[in-house]
Design a protein around this motif. Structure first.
Motif, mmCIF file in Angstrom:
data_model
loop_
_atom_site.group_PDB
_atom_site.id
_atom_site.type_symbol
_atom_site.label_atom_id
_atom_site.label_comp_id
_atom_site.label_asym_id
_atom_site.label_seq_id
_atom_site.Cartn_x
_atom_site.Cartn_y
_atom_site.Cartn_z
ATOM 1 N N SER A 70 -50.796 27.151 13.228
ATOM 2 C CA SER A 70 -49.899 27.131 12.069
ATOM 3 C C SER A 70 -48.738 28.100 12.258
ATOM 4 O O SER A 70 -47.574 27.771 11.963
ATOM 5 C CB SER A 70 -50.674 27.472 10.795
ATOM 6 O OG SER A 70 -51.718 26.547 10.568
ATOM 7 N N ALA A 71 -49.053 29.307 12.754
ATOM 8 C CA ALA A 71 -47.988 30.292 12.973
ATOM 9 C C ALA A 71 -47.001 29.814 14.037
ATOM 10 O O ALA A 71 -45.775 29.929 13.868
ATOM 11 C CB ALA A 71 -48.604 31.627 13.385
ATOM 12 N N GLU A 72 -47.512 29.229 15.110
ATOM 13 C CA GLU A 72 -46.616 28.722 16.148
ATOM 14 C C GLU A 72 -45.785 27.552 15.635
ATOM 15 O O GLU A 72 -44.586 27.446 15.958
ATOM 16 C CB GLU A 72 -47.438 28.301 17.368
ATOM 17 C CG GLU A 72 -48.103 29.474 18.086
ATOM 18 C CD GLU A 72 -49.042 29.005 19.190
ATOM 19 O OE1 GLU A 72 -49.287 27.784 19.256
ATOM 20 O OE2 GLU A 72 -49.517 29.854 19.962
ATOM 21 N N SER A 73 -46.388 26.687 14.818
ATOM 22 C CA SER A 73 -45.634 25.558 14.252
ATOM 23 C C SER A 73 -44.538 26.051 13.317
ATOM 24 O O SER A 73 -43.416 25.528 13.314
ATOM 25 C CB SER A 73 -46.581 24.614 13.502
ATOM 26 O OG SER A 73 -47.580 24.109 14.368
ATOM 27 N N LEU A 102 -40.588 25.329 13.656
ATOM 28 C CA LEU A 102 -39.791 24.792 12.560
ATOM 29 C C LEU A 102 -38.661 25.738 12.167
ATOM 30 O O LEU A 102 -37.544 25.306 11.851
ATOM 31 C CB LEU A 102 -40.682 24.503 11.359
ATOM 32 C CG LEU A 102 -41.703 23.372 11.527
ATOM 33 C CD1 LEU A 102 -42.591 23.262 10.287
ATOM 34 C CD2 LEU A 102 -40.987 22.045 11.777
ATOM 35 N N LEU A 103 -38.962 27.058 12.184
ATOM 36 C CA LEU A 103 -37.921 28.033 11.873
ATOM 37 C C LEU A 103 -36.804 27.981 12.899
ATOM 38 O O LEU A 103 -35.608 28.014 12.551
ATOM 39 C CB LEU A 103 -38.535 29.430 11.813
ATOM 40 C CG LEU A 103 -37.562 30.586 11.541
ATOM 41 C CD1 LEU A 103 -36.905 30.409 10.177
ATOM 42 C CD2 LEU A 103 -38.285 31.938 11.620
ATOM 43 N N ALA A 132 -36.009 25.390 14.740
ATOM 44 C CA ALA A 132 -35.283 24.135 14.526
ATOM 45 C C ALA A 132 -34.321 24.251 13.344
ATOM 46 O O ALA A 132 -33.181 23.771 13.406
ATOM 47 C CB ALA A 132 -36.272 22.984 14.308
ATOM 48 N N GLY A 133 -34.786 24.899 12.262
ATOM 49 C CA GLY A 133 -33.909 25.096 11.112
ATOM 50 C C GLY A 133 -32.704 25.966 11.438
ATOM 51 O O GLY A 133 -31.582 25.673 11.010
ATOM 52 N N VAL A 134 -32.919 27.038 12.199
ATOM 53 C CA VAL A 134 -31.803 27.900 12.598
ATOM 54 C C VAL A 134 -30.823 27.124 13.484
ATOM 55 O O VAL A 134 -29.592 27.253 13.343
ATOM 56 C CB VAL A 134 -32.341 29.148 13.323
ATOM 57 C CG1 VAL A 134 -31.199 29.948 13.941
ATOM 58 C CG2 VAL A 134 -33.128 30.020 12.349
ATOM 59 N N THR A 135 -31.369 26.301 14.390
ATOM 60 C CA THR A 135 -30.504 25.507 15.260
ATOM 61 C C THR A 135 -29.657 24.533 14.446
ATOM 62 O O THR A 135 -28.445 24.399 14.676
ATOM 63 C CB THR A 135 -31.349 24.735 16.282
ATOM 64 O OG1 THR A 135 -32.135 25.662 17.042
ATOM 65 C CG2 THR A 135 -30.470 23.926 17.219
ATOM 66 N N LEU A 136 -30.279 23.849 13.472
ATOM 67 C CA LEU A 136 -29.523 22.923 12.629
ATOM 68 C C LEU A 136 -28.479 23.664 11.794
ATOM 69 O O LEU A 136 -27.368 23.149 11.570
ATOM 70 C CB LEU A 136 -30.476 22.146 11.716
ATOM 71 C CG LEU A 136 -31.408 21.150 12.417
ATOM 72 C CD1 LEU A 136 -32.355 20.506 11.399
ATOM 73 C CD2 LEU A 136 -30.596 20.071 13.125
ATOM 74 N N TRP A 137 -28.810 24.870 11.347
ATOM 75 C CA TRP A 137 -27.842 25.651 10.567
ATOM 76 C C TRP A 137 -26.647 26.036 11.429
ATOM 77 O O TRP A 137 -25.494 25.948 10.989
ATOM 78 C CB TRP A 137 -28.525 26.904 10.026
ATOM 79 C CG TRP A 137 -27.592 27.778 9.217
ATOM 80 C CD1 TRP A 137 -27.238 27.612 7.914
ATOM 81 C CD2 TRP A 137 -26.906 28.944 9.685
ATOM 82 N NE1 TRP A 137 -26.368 28.600 7.534
ATOM 83 C CE2 TRP A 137 -26.146 29.438 8.596
ATOM 84 C CE3 TRP A 137 -26.866 29.623 10.890
ATOM 85 C CZ2 TRP A 137 -25.351 30.573 8.699
ATOM 86 C CZ3 TRP A 137 -26.074 30.748 11.005
ATOM 87 C CH2 TRP A 137 -25.330 31.223 9.926
#
Length: 375
Positions: free
Chosen positions: A21-24, A28-29, A31-36
């Protein structure tokens, strides 16, 4: 007798679940930073994406010219100018019939509104003229109250058109440089990356480029087939604006599923306004038949599993992309999903036992030195 849980196994399972869960969450974090970051740089990223799309369409002709001995700059320049002239010609072919038939179309719209009003006045609605006039006055009052919002929307639209023109010019310049210097990109990228990245990144980049090219060229050909067949049906029924509707059908083909529905709806509405209900139903039948042929015959034969994506994945990707970024998201959803699938498949290859990858600290092996030729 029921089995009892062992505390050591339960603790190990919880720890594994917590670690995954922590690695996922970290993935995701990231990926979110990349999209931002991509969103903040969108004024640069969007022309780059459009330039890549245009390059995949025009690269086969450029490659043909280069193999015939043309210099890279000359081949890229000729293809870029030819593409620009082709686009200008298509725009001119669209603008002339739209301008010549705009009066006829507006007259048809007015007649359609009159028919709708007569239908509303009859059973079962029985809406009188006073009620229709009152609703019209209310609508006009709301329009007058929202004049400020309309001015703002017009200003925003002008800014959008200006940004679109700037994006188009940037994309054309980028297309020229991609056509001229594209084959030197992967060797340059290999020299810049250390260790295993010098092997993995160029391979993934090359496969992604092949996938993107397969998507764009197949969608262009499928869109051309749709435009020809639907355009012939509209021409046979004497529906106005046949050429603009055919071009709209071709352009909408680059947005899978959603684009076809939009183009078909516009064609049916114009046929309904100009020719009546019967011709509109015939146009609807023609569009349904062509779309079925596209989905079941044309597209499987042309793409031939080139993208490796299931139809449900395509539909979900288009829906998600449209909800996140509108039309642009719908346009980029399928190629983005296909590139993610390329990356995932390569990752599976490297993690499988059958395909061992290169060591992490090893650089790509140098080319063998040829043995001297003795006379």
């Amino acid at each position: 007798m029921s089995a009892t849980l062992r505390s050591t196994k339960a603790t190990a399972a919880l720890r594994t679940a917590a670690r995954v869960s922590a690695e996922s969450l970290l993935v995701l974090l990231m990926a979110g930073v990349t999209l931002w970051i991509v969103g903040r740089m969108w004024s640069v990223v969007w022309p780059l994406v459009v330039g890549l799309f245009l390059t995949t369409l025009t690269w086969p002709l450029t490659r043909f010219l280069r193999r015939r001995g043309w210099p890279p700059a000359l081949a890229a320049g000729v293809v870029t100018v030819s593409f620009l002239l082709l686009v200008a010609g298509v725009i001119a072919l669209i603008a002339v019939p739209v301008a010549s038939q705009s009066g006829e179309l507006s007259k048809g719209v007015i007649e359609g509104i009159g028919r709708l009003r007569e239908w509303a006045a009859g059973p079962p609605l029985n809406i009188g003229d006073d009620e229709i006039s009152g609703a019209f006055d209310t609508a006009m009052a709301r329009v007058q109250d929202s004049i400020g919002s309309m001015v703002t929307a017009v200003a925003t639209g002008v800014g959008t058109v200006f940004n679109g023109v700037v994006t188009a010019f940037l994309a054309l310049f980028l297309m020229f440089f991609f056509l001229k210097d594209g084959p030197r990109f992967l060797p340059w990228l290999t020299r810049q990356l250390p260790g295993r990245l010098a092997v993995d990144v160029p391979i993934v980049a090359e496969r992604s480029w092949d996938t993107l090219g397969a998507f764009v060229r197949s969608q262009a050909f499928v869109g051309l087939l749709d435009a020809v067949f639907i355009g012939l049906g509209l021409w046979f029924l004497d529906v106005p604006l046949v050429l603009p509707l055919a071009v709209l059908t071709f352009v909408s083909a680059f947005v899978p599923i959603v684009g076809a529905l939009f183009a078909g709806l516009v064609a049916v509405l114009i046929a309904l306004v100009s020719n009546g209900v019967t011709d509109a139903l015939i146009v609807l039948a023609v569009i349904i038949v062509v779309q079925q042929l596209e989905g079941n015959v044309f597209q499987p034969m042309i793409q031939s599993r080139g993208l490796g994506l299931h139809a449900a994945v395509v539909l979900l990707a288009v829906t998600l992309g449209g909800s996140l970024a509108g039309i642009v998201g719908s346009l980029l959803a399928v190629p983005s999903a296909a590139i993610i699938a390329v990356f995932w498949n390569y990752l599976r290859e490297q993690l499988s036992d059958d395909t061992p990858g290169p060591d992490a600290d090893d650089a790509p092996a140098p080319a063998p030195t040829p043995a001297p030729v003795t006379s």
